[in-house]
Design a protein around this motif. Sequence first.
Motif, mmCIF file in Angstrom:
data_model
loop_
_atom_site.group_PDB
_atom_site.id
_atom_site.type_symbol
_atom_site.label_atom_id
_atom_site.label_comp_id
_atom_site.label_asym_id
_atom_site.label_seq_id
_atom_site.Cartn_x
_atom_site.Cartn_y
_atom_site.Cartn_z
ATOM 1 N N SER A 130 51.879 54.276 -8.095
ATOM 2 C CA SER A 130 51.367 53.324 -7.707
ATOM 3 C C SER A 130 52.420 52.679 -7.417
ATOM 4 C CB SER A 130 49.662 52.911 -7.545
ATOM 5 O OG SER A 130 49.062 53.898 -7.871
ATOM 6 N N THR A 131 53.378 52.059 -8.413
ATOM 7 C CA THR A 131 54.076 51.273 -7.787
ATOM 8 C C THR A 131 55.681 52.071 -7.436
ATOM 9 O OG1 THR A 131 53.561 49.868 -10.268
ATOM 10 C CG2 THR A 131 55.643 49.278 -9.589
ATOM 11 N N ILE A 132 55.229 52.992 -7.139
ATOM 12 C CA ILE A 132 56.948 53.450 -6.452
ATOM 13 C C ILE A 132 56.672 53.504 -5.385
ATOM 14 C CG2 ILE A 132 57.500 55.577 -6.690
ATOM 15 C CD1 ILE A 132 58.025 55.664 -9.582
ATOM 16 N N LEU A 133 54.647 54.428 -5.081
ATOM 17 C CA LEU A 133 54.935 54.253 -3.453
ATOM 18 C C LEU A 133 55.068 53.313 -3.186
ATOM 19 C CD1 LEU A 133 51.711 56.130 -2.280
ATOM 20 C CD2 LEU A 133 51.775 53.975 -1.663
ATOM 21 N N VAL A 135 56.720 51.700 0.335
ATOM 22 C CA VAL A 135 56.024 51.405 1.530
ATOM 23 C C VAL A 135 56.815 50.289 1.564
ATOM 24 C CG1 VAL A 135 54.017 50.438 2.052
ATOM 25 C CG2 VAL A 135 54.231 52.272 0.890
ATOM 26 N N ASP A 136 57.424 49.289 0.578
ATOM 27 C CA ASP A 136 57.399 47.983 1.054
ATOM 28 C C ASP A 136 59.588 47.980 1.684
ATOM 29 O OD1 ASP A 136 56.755 45.669 0.237
ATOM 30 O OD2 ASP A 136 56.335 45.854 -1.712
ATOM 31 N N THR A 137 60.004 49.040 0.770
ATOM 32 C CA THR A 137 61.684 48.970 1.453
ATOM 33 C C THR A 137 61.361 49.697 2.831
ATOM 34 O OG1 THR A 137 62.047 49.500 -0.931
ATOM 35 C CG2 THR A 137 63.796 50.140 0.855
ATOM 36 N N TYR A 138 60.653 50.677 2.952
ATOM 37 C CA TYR A 138 60.621 51.783 4.397
ATOM 38 C C TYR A 138 59.657 51.641 5.355
ATOM 39 C CZ TYR A 138 64.336 54.225 1.249
ATOM 40 O OH TYR A 138 65.639 54.064 0.707
ATOM 41 N N ILE A 189 48.524 59.621 1.176
ATOM 42 C CA ILE A 189 49.824 59.735 0.861
ATOM 43 C C ILE A 189 50.169 59.250 2.942
ATOM 44 C CG2 ILE A 189 50.742 61.791 3.208
ATOM 45 C CD1 ILE A 189 48.820 64.047 1.446
ATOM 46 N N ARG A 190 51.572 58.797 2.435
ATOM 47 C CA ARG A 190 51.972 57.958 3.646
ATOM 48 C C ARG A 190 53.543 58.238 3.413
ATOM 49 N NH1 ARG A 190 47.649 55.940 3.463
ATOM 50 N NH2 ARG A 190 47.410 54.322 2.202
ATOM 51 N N ARG A 191 54.027 58.274 5.093
ATOM 52 C CA ARG A 191 55.107 58.594 5.807
ATOM 53 C C ARG A 191 56.422 58.362 5.468
ATOM 54 N NH1 ARG A 191 55.918 61.714 11.431
ATOM 55 N NH2 ARG A 191 58.715 62.035 11.457
ATOM 56 N N ILE A 192 56.962 58.228 4.916
ATOM 57 C CA ILE A 192 58.150 57.511 4.434
ATOM 58 C C ILE A 192 59.435 57.265 5.543
ATOM 59 C CG2 ILE A 192 59.730 56.596 2.474
ATOM 60 C CD1 ILE A 192 56.924 56.113 2.253
ATOM 61 N N LYS A 235 60.635 46.330 -10.524
ATOM 62 C CA LYS A 235 61.616 45.376 -10.329
ATOM 63 C C LYS A 235 62.503 45.845 -8.837
ATOM 64 C CE LYS A 235 62.277 43.126 -14.621
ATOM 65 N NZ LYS A 235 62.728 42.282 -15.325
ATOM 66 N N ARG A 236 62.218 46.981 -7.978
ATOM 67 C CA ARG A 236 62.595 47.589 -7.227
ATOM 68 C C ARG A 236 64.010 48.170 -7.624
ATOM 69 N NH1 ARG A 236 57.593 46.714 -6.162
ATOM 70 N NH2 ARG A 236 57.293 46.394 -4.130
ATOM 71 N N ILE A 237 64.701 47.872 -9.169
ATOM 72 C CA ILE A 237 66.118 47.864 -8.918
ATOM 73 C C ILE A 237 65.966 50.571 -9.461
ATOM 74 C CG2 ILE A 237 67.579 48.858 -11.386
ATOM 75 C CD1 ILE A 237 66.339 45.680 -12.263
#
Length: 434
Positions: free
Chosen positions: A223-226, A230-233, A255-258, A360-362
Motif C-alpha cells: 500500500s505504501t508503494i501504491l 499516487v502522490d508522484t503521478y 486499482i489506480r491508473r498511474i 522515503k520515496r527512494i
Amino acid sequence: MNQNEKILAIENNEEYERAVLVGVNTGDETDFDACMNELEKLACANQMEVVGVLTQNMPEKHRSLYVGSGKVDEIREAALALEADIIVFYDSLSPTQLRNLQKEIGLPVMDRTALILDIFEQRAESSEAKLQVETAKLQYLLPRLVGMHEALTRQAGTSGSKSSRGIGEKKLELDRRKINRRLDELRRELKEVAAGREVKRKKRMASRLPLVSLVGYTNAGKSTILNAMVDTYMENDEKKVLEKDMLFATLDTTIRRIETGNNQDFLLSDTVGFIHHLPHSLVKAFHSTLEEVKNADLLLHVIDFADDQHQEQINDTMMTLNELGAAHIPMITIYNKADKCMEDIPFKMDENRIYMSASKRIGLTELVEMILDKVYSDYIVMDLLIPYSEGTVASFFMENAEVKSREYLEDGVSLTVRCHKADKEKYKNYERKA
C-alpha cells in the motif's frame, strides 16, 4: 498491545481482550519463535492485549487436546493468574480439540485461522469483501458447531417456517441448515459480483492498458508503494489507501491508473497480503478478487527486506501464487524498506530486482522505469506520414502511443511513435517508406 496503544484504545472506547497465546513446537517450522511472534502481531491487529505466551515441545500434537494434558492445567492456571479473556492457539484446531479445550480451560478458545478471519471481518469495507469473508467464516464454523453455541450469533427462523417447527429437531441441525442456506445465498451473490468484475476486466483489456499487480507478504509495504505512485503521478490524496504498520491493514482490492506521461500509463492493483499458512478457506473465498493477480501483465513482488524472516515470506508468497496459477507471470522483485539495513539505495540489481524505500520515496522513479520497460516491451517504433485529411488517425496515435517526434509537412503529419504491435498491422498503410 503496548501502553500507548492501550491508552488510545481506552480513549476511543475500543474493547480489547486479554489473550494468552499457545503453540506446540513439533520441529516442523523453520523458526518456531518467529511463528509465535507473528501470532502475537495478529492478536494485536485484532485488538487483543497479549498477556502471556505458553509453548510446548512435542514430537506431535495431541489428537484430542492439541497440547499435553498437563499443559492444559498450566494454561488454565496461567489464564486465571493473568486474568485472560481468551486463549489463542497457533495451529488450526480440529472440532474435537476445540470442544475439549473449551471444556477443560473454561474460557473461549480461538485458533489462528479464526483469528485471521476475525481480522478480515473487521477490515472488509466493500460489499464483495464482506461477502467473501462471511463465506469463509461460515465454511470454517460449519464443522465446528458442536460446543460452540455460546460463541455463535444466530438469527431466529421466521415464525412458522419449516426450519423452526420440526418436532424433536436438534438445535445443532437447525444451525447447520441456517449456515448451509446462507452459504447458498452468498455463493449466488458472489457469482453475480464476479460477473460484474469480468465485464470490467474485459473493458480494461480492450483499452490495452497494462495491469500491474502488487503482491507479497502482509505488511511488506504494498500500500505504501501504491500511495507513493499516487502522490508522484496523480497528486490526489483521495485516491490513496490506508497505510499502516499492521498485518492486514488493507483488505479490499484497489486499482489506480498511474499516468507516467507520454501515453505510457498502466493500471496498478493492490489486494490482500499473503501470510504463512494462509487459510485455504480465505484463498477459496477470495478467489475472484485474486483473479486480478492471475490476469496481470506484470507482478510486483514486494518484500520487507528489513524483516529477518523475509526469505521464508518469499517462499510463502510464491507458494500462494502457485496455488492461484499466477507463478508464471513476469515479475519484478522489490526489496522494500532497504533503508533500514543498506546505505546505497536505490540499488538496481538487474532488470528484475531493485532495493528501495517506498516510505522515503527512494527508488520510485527507477521502479517505474523498470515497469514501463516490462509492460511496453512488445511495443515497436513506427515512422508514419498521415495526410491532413486523416486527422482521426493522427489523433489516435497522439492519444495512445508514445510520440517520439512530430513534424508538419506539406503532404501530412510526420510522426515517429512507439505503439502496440497490433497498431502496426492496422495502420501499416500510413507507414513511411525508408
